[in-house]
Design a protein around this motif. Structure first.
Motif, short mmCIF file in Angstrom:
data_model
loop_
_atom_site.label_atom_id
_atom_site.label_comp_id
_atom_site.label_asym_id
_atom_site.label_seq_id
_atom_site.Cartn_x
_atom_site.Cartn_y
_atom_site.Cartn_z
N GLU A 2 0.69 -1.18 -0.14
CA GLU A 2 0.05 0.19 0.07
C GLU A 2 0.98 1.32 -0.22
OE1 GLU A 2 -2.55 1.42 3.34
OE2 GLU A 2 -4.11 0.37 2.09
N VAL A 3 0.27 2.28 -0.73
CA VAL A 3 1.07 3.33 -0.94
C VAL A 3 0.59 4.51 0.06
CG1 VAL A 3 2.02 5.53 -2.43
CG2 VAL A 3 1.78 2.91 -3.38
N GLU A 5 1.58 8.54 2.13
CA GLU A 5 2.26 9.68 2.33
C GLU A 5 4.01 9.22 2.83
OE1 GLU A 5 1.95 12.88 1.44
OE2 GLU A 5 -0.10 12.86 0.92
N HIS A 6 3.90 8.34 3.59
CA HIS A 6 5.18 7.94 4.33
C HIS A 6 6.19 7.18 3.34
CE1 HIS A 6 3.84 9.51 8.01
NE2 HIS A 6 2.77 8.90 7.78
N ASN A 7 5.58 6.45 2.24
CA ASN A 7 6.52 5.73 1.48
C ASN A 7 6.19 6.22 -0.01
OD1 ASN A 7 4.21 4.64 0.82
ND2 ASN A 7 4.60 2.59 1.24
N LEU A 8 5.82 7.18 -0.12
CA LEU A 8 5.55 7.75 -1.50
C LEU A 8 6.84 7.85 -2.52
CD1 LEU A 8 3.76 8.55 -3.78
CD2 LEU A 8 3.93 10.93 -2.78
N ASP A 9 7.78 8.46 -1.76
CA ASP A 9 9.02 8.60 -2.55
C ASP A 9 9.78 7.28 -2.69
OD1 ASP A 9 9.50 8.68 0.25
OD2 ASP A 9 11.34 9.75 0.03
N SER A 10 9.71 6.52 -1.82
CA SER A 10 10.40 5.16 -2.02
C SER A 10 9.65 4.14 -2.95
CB SER A 10 10.77 4.48 -0.75
OG SER A 10 9.41 4.24 0.06
N GLU A 11 8.47 4.35 -2.93
CA GLU A 11 7.60 3.76 -3.93
C GLU A 11 7.74 4.24 -5.28
OE1 GLU A 11 6.08 0.55 -3.42
OE2 GLU A 11 7.03 0.85 -1.63
N LEU A 12 7.80 5.42 -5.44
CA LEU A 12 8.23 6.06 -6.85
C LEU A 12 9.48 5.60 -7.26
CD1 LEU A 12 6.80 9.77 -6.45
CD2 LEU A 12 5.85 7.98 -8.04
N LEU A 13 10.44 5.58 -6.27
CA LEU A 13 11.98 5.21 -6.63
C LEU A 13 11.93 3.69 -7.02
CD1 LEU A 13 14.66 6.51 -6.78
CD2 LEU A 13 14.78 5.68 -4.46
N LYS A 14 10.90 2.91 -6.73
CA LYS A 14 10.72 1.54 -6.98
C LYS A 14 9.96 1.55 -8.33
CE LYS A 14 10.44 -0.27 -2.40
NZ LYS A 14 9.52 -0.69 -1.63
N ASN A 16 6.81 2.09 -8.96
CA ASN A 16 5.50 1.44 -8.65
C ASN A 16 4.30 2.35 -9.03
OD1 ASN A 16 3.07 0.54 -7.72
ND2 ASN A 16 3.69 0.44 -5.38
N PRO A 17 3.60 1.97 -9.94
CA PRO A 17 2.71 2.54 -10.98
C PRO A 17 1.61 3.35 -9.81
CG PRO A 17 2.55 0.36 -11.77
CD PRO A 17 3.83 0.51 -10.87
N LEU A 18 1.24 2.24 -8.71
CA LEU A 18 0.34 2.85 -7.88
C LEU A 18 0.89 4.07 -6.78
CD1 LEU A 18 -0.66 -0.78 -6.16
CD2 LEU A 18 -1.87 0.78 -7.68
N ALA A 19 2.01 4.20 -6.83
CA ALA A 19 2.75 5.39 -6.38
C ALA A 19 2.39 6.59 -7.16
CB ALA A 19 4.04 5.28 -6.04
N LEU A 20 2.47 6.46 -8.60
CA LEU A 20 2.02 7.46 -9.47
C LEU A 20 0.70 7.96 -9.50
CD1 LEU A 20 3.24 9.42 -11.82
CD2 LEU A 20 2.70 7.38 -13.26
N GLU A 21 -0.17 7.03 -9.25
CA GLU A 21 -1.46 7.30 -9.06
C GLU A 21 -2.02 8.11 -7.83
OE1 GLU A 21 -4.12 6.02 -11.00
OE2 GLU A 21 -5.82 6.22 -9.96
#
Lengths: 187, 449
Positions: A2-3, A5-14, A16-21
């Protein structure tokens, strides 16, 4: 995963299209507002939407440049949006000049891609940062983020006249200091 | 936008993006300009550009999925009065339609815009940290947004926090503003979320700041009234009503917020927490006539907020006496031109009026070729219903040079001005504004026990 606020940057770095959404759900409105203010009457709705989309593409592609220790994510994104909007504005002004028979010299000047040196930027920010609050915040919100005087007046619980007066004082102080450092030039 | 403003927009546009270091605490207002169709188009285009299939049903968090957060924003109407704090101008008062609500922890009054109650934190919550202390000063929960005020002392500034409901929903808050007097000094921060948070009087909330939890705590409906005086005990004198809103601050302390209504362009500069002139200061007395000390202000405490140790029940009720208030008139301006001797002192005895009050410039003394001292008689008389004590010089019209003033230690009235002058000039023009005017009371307010 789950994406949030806390892991948004790290998920974007991976990538993860869910983070982009998530990124677009959370920040599209504030990015759109900033770009709309900077492009002003120059842009059609489609131009603004394209620019907003370009900001999210840039955030996706440049997330490795984001340093959590230097800025909160929203600030990083808004700075990205600001410079993307300035690029668009230069392009739109050039297009308008090409289409127009009467060329305004001032408009030509607007298209110049002038960037201050890092040192000059740091000196300028240092002066602004020395302003007492809320003047410092007001100055950035007005001249960096292009916020309207009416909105600032409401947000700070001051009259529009009081906001104008504070900004005038800040501009005068900044001008005096910049003259000393010979930064910025004059109209 | 005038040419001067345009120059600074341009300057800021030319800043080098690689050098930004200090914008992290600057948050901006969300306008709610984006509609859902536009958002869909932006998402579609972004995913297409990146060669990803468009996602249509991803719901990032339990809390966010309940609301289209891109539609929300703090409405201008709701913020109409919030933050004004010290006084309500007459035209703002005229715009008030129905109910007023006092928001503890913010020290402000706002208009009640709908039938759903506004929930607030009844009293601040303080927690001791390994170093320093953090206080949740206030919470304001409206239909579509929530604000949280934090005060930190000798502790790191909080950059983000979450509010957790008793059903486990998590709401992230971001700073709207953080102010500090120095890098290591006390700071105040306001954090916001533009989203509805389900709440009732039975709801319990917990704040999470990094790995620390504060709470659970309840929020209560804000105290509401149709009129300013309905918010607390008050006193009126010469057409000015001052309202004292009392609330608990901590286990042993209470606080009073003073509210008043003044004409447009005027603000209360001081209620007299510090003496306005010799022996003219606010006082708080218990039932036995004994003085109750008003505590020294920490940084960021508003002029309108009085904090005191709660006395024992047997000496209640307390009475607040405000002998005079000092008001600044932002509309008043005047131009002064004086003849200046090439050297030495000259009598001028020139009188003019500012905001209807006389000022006499009695003498000028050329201190040097580029500095002059001007002696001023303010005709200050604290026994009059209204009297002017001080005025400011428009420093922006001094060509970047500084000026200084000297006030009488006892009356605190302005006595001398030291102004720059160009060498060789035989006259000096300067601009005066923002007179500070003492309005005599008293306002005697019996507080509720």
């Amino acid at each position: 995963m789950e994406v949030s606020e806390h892991n948004l940057d790290s998920e974007l770095l991976k990538q993860n299209p869910l983070a982009l959404e998530f990124l677009m759900n959370a920040y599209a409105n504030v990015v759109y507002g900033l770009i709309q203010r900077i492009l002003g009457g120059l842009a059609q709705k489609e131009d603004i939407e394209e620019c907003v989309s370009d900001v999210f593409v840039a955030a996706w592609n440049r997330i490795d440049e984001y340093d959590r220790s230097k800025a909160i994510f929203k600030t990083w994104l808004l700075i990205l949006a600001k410079y993307k909007a300035l690029d668009y504005r230069r392009k739109l002004i050039k297009q308008n000049i090409t289409l127009s028979l009467e060329v305004d010299p001032a408009a030509l000047h607007e298209t110049e891609d002038v960037i201050l040196s890092k040192e000059a930027t740091q000196v300028t920010m240092g002066i602004i940062d020395s302003f007492p609050e809320p003047d410092r915040s007001l100055f950035y919100r007005r001249y960096f983020y292009y916020e309207k005087l009416d909105v600032l007046a409401l947000q700070y619980g001051l009259t529009k006249k009081a906001i104008e007066s504070r900004l005038y004082r800040c501009r005068t102080l900044l001008r005096q200091q910049l003259d000393y450092f010979e930064i910025g030039g004059h109209e | 936008m005038d040419a001067d403003e345009k120059h600074f927009f341009k300057l800021m546009d030319q800043m080098n993006p690689e050098s930004f270091t200090s914008l992290e605490d600057i948050d901006i207002h969300e306008t709610g300009a984006l509609d859902i169709d536009a958002l869909s188009r932006i998402k579609k285009k972004t995913f297409q550009t990146l060669n990803h299939p468009t996602l249509t049903s991803q719901e990032p968090t339990k809390a966010i999925k309940k609301k289209n957060i891109w539609f929300t924003g703090i409405t201008a109407a709701a913020l109409l009065i919030l933050g004004v704090g010290l006084s309500l101008s007459t035209n703002v008062q005229a715009e008030l339609r129905n109910m007023l609500q006092f928001i503890p922890g913010f020290g402000t009054v706002q208009e009640k815009s709908n039938d759903n109650p506004t929930y607030v934190l009844e009293r601040p919550i303080s927690v001791s940290l390994e170093t320093g202390e953090l206080t949740v000063e206030g919470i304001l929960m409206q239909d579509d947004y929530t604000l949280i005020n934090l005060y930190g002392n000798e502790t790191e500034r909080v950059k983000e926090l979450t509010l957790v409901t008793d059903t486990g929903d998590v709401y992230p808050f971001h700073p709207s503003s953080i102010s500090s007097s120095s890098a290591l000094g006390p700071w105040v921060g306001t954090y916001s979320i533009n989203q509805a948070i389900p709440r009732s009087e039975k709801s319990r909330f917990t704040l999470r700041i990094e790995d620390r939890s504060i709470g659970p705590f309840k929020l209560v409906p804000a105290h509401t009234s149709e009129t300013l005086q309905g918010l607390g005990p008050s006193s009126e004198h010469n057409g000015i009503r001052i309202v004292a809103v009392q609330s608990a601050l901590a286990e042993e302390h209470d606080q009073i917020h003073l509210l008043s209504q003044l004409p447009e362009g005027q603000e209360v500069d001081s209620y007299g927490k510090k003496p306005l002139a010799e022996d003219i200061n606010i006082s708080l007395m218990d039932h036995q006539g004994k003085n109750v000390d008003i505590l020294q202000d920490a940084d960021f405490v508003k002029e309108s907020r009085l904090v005191f140790q709660r006395p024992s029940q047997d000496v209640l009720p307390l009475t607040l006496t405000i002998p005079s208030i000092r008001v600044v008139d932002r509309n008043a301006k005047a131009t002064v031109t004086l003849s200046i001797p090439e050297q030495g002192t000259a009598e001028v005895n020139q009188t003019l009026s500012l905001a209807g009050f006389p000022i006499t410039f009695t003498q000028v003394h050329r201190l040097s070729e580029n500095e002059v001292r001007i002696y001023v008689n303010m005709h200050f008389d604290p026994n009059q219903p209204k009297t002017m004590q001080y005025f400011a010089i428009d420093a922006l019209k001094l060509d970047g040079q500084s000026y200084s003033t000297h006030i009488n230690e006892s009356s605190r009235a302005l006595e001398e001005l030291n102004l720059p002058i160009q060498p060789g000039r035989k006259s000096l023009t300067f601009y005066i504004q923002d007179p500070l005017i003492l309005l005599q009371g008293p306002w005697v307010i019996p507080l509720q026990p």
